[in-house]
Design an enzyme around this catalytic site. Sequence first.
Site: not given
Length: 224
Positions: A93, A138, A145, A203, A206
């Site tokens: 990301r 990320h 994910d 999460e 994740h």
Amino acid sequence: MKFKLFFLLLLLAFGITAQEQVMPRDFVYVKEVIPDIVLEIRYAGENNFTGKPVNGYNKPVAILNKPTAKALAAVQEDLMEEGYCLKIFDAYRPQRAVNSFIAWSREPGDTIAKQDFYPNLQKKNLFNLGYIATKSGHSRGSTVDLTIIDAHTHKEMDMGGTYDFFGKISHHNTEDISKKQKANRAFLKRLMMKNGFRPYAEEWWHYTLRNEPYPNSYFDFPVE
């Protein structure tokens, strides 16, 4: 002298910016390493907590650094032996995407996706509660994910909660899901940890490579 120093700093700044636009050589497209993996890159479209494509996601592709992609390939091999497959929602990301999340959190009227992703929370609190970070793993290319799907039907395994839902039901230790759903999460967790990943408590989807190659770097080249 001051002008020369300013000029050198300006050139350095532009050099860094240019470098950040290019994917490093030791990053790879996940599909090139794991051809049969399934991608559903949510931030390249509208099905995410912002309700729109996120800055920096120019194409729905998954990118990781090579050690992380290699470790993920081992997970995929384990799953394929049992008739399952990985589906990735997000991988590398860019920092500009994280910055756009910060800007989004400061717009109280922009709640188009609230009902689906954070119905019981105020968006301004999502950072303090640990659901979104100002610096994300990320962006180091070592976090992914994902979920498990049937290799033939591509039906997702029931994890008792949807991807990117901000609430306690997404936590690994939640008591609000069934035994079967807990077992499914444990199955994913066991395989990921076996192959060198560590989970994130809040999460279920994740995971980050334990021995990541860039623990202190945050890249900003676009996903394309």
